[in-house]
Design a protein around this motif. Structure first.
Motif, PDB file in Angstrom:
ATOM      1  N   UNK A  30       0.962  -1.194  -0.151  1.00  0.00           N
ATOM      2  CA  UNK A  30      -0.033  -0.073  -0.007  1.00  0.00           C
ATOM      3  C   UNK A  30       0.638   1.208  -0.272  1.00  0.00           C
ATOM      4  N   UNK A  31       1.760   1.502   0.752  1.00  0.00           N
ATOM      5  CA  UNK A  31       2.586   2.356   0.936  1.00  0.00           C
ATOM      6  C   UNK A  31       3.600   2.681   0.122  1.00  0.00           C
ATOM      7  N   UNK A  32       3.944   1.541  -0.892  1.00  0.00           N
ATOM      8  CA  UNK A  32       4.666   1.579  -2.005  1.00  0.00           C
ATOM      9  C   UNK A  32       4.116   2.234  -3.090  1.00  0.00           C
ATOM     10  N   UNK A  33       2.686   2.110  -3.333  1.00  0.00           N
ATOM     11  CA  UNK A  33       1.869   2.703  -4.354  1.00  0.00           C
ATOM     12  C   UNK A  33       2.456   4.001  -4.512  1.00  0.00           C
ATOM     13  N   UNK A  34       2.714   4.515  -5.958  1.00  0.00           N
ATOM     14  CA  UNK A  34       2.649   5.693  -6.338  1.00  0.00           C
ATOM     15  C   UNK A  34       1.880   6.720  -6.256  1.00  0.00           C
TER      16      UNK A  34
END
Length: 66
Positions: A30-34
């Protein structure tokens, strides 16, 4: 939302340190999503890569008995 990204960032770190790797992977994805702020993705993406390398895998093989 930014709040979801921030929560995933914190939870991902906490779960990773607790060796709950499957749960951590979900949060770090989730937090790696652009769509998340760059200040978070800059950490989450490498952590996700590290986990892919560190997560144990199992290889199964079948042996035929004649």
């Amino acid at each position: 939302s930014k709040q979801d990204c921030a929560a995933a960032y914190v939870d991902g770190q906490r779960l990773r340190k607790a060796d709950k790797l499957a749960e951590a992977k979900v949060k770090l994805t989730i937090c790696a999503n652009d769509a998340c702020p760059a200040s978070l993705t800059k950490d989450c993406k490498p952590w996700l890569d590290e986990m892919a390398r560190d997560v144990p895998t199992v290889t199964l093989s079948a042996i035929g008995l004649d």
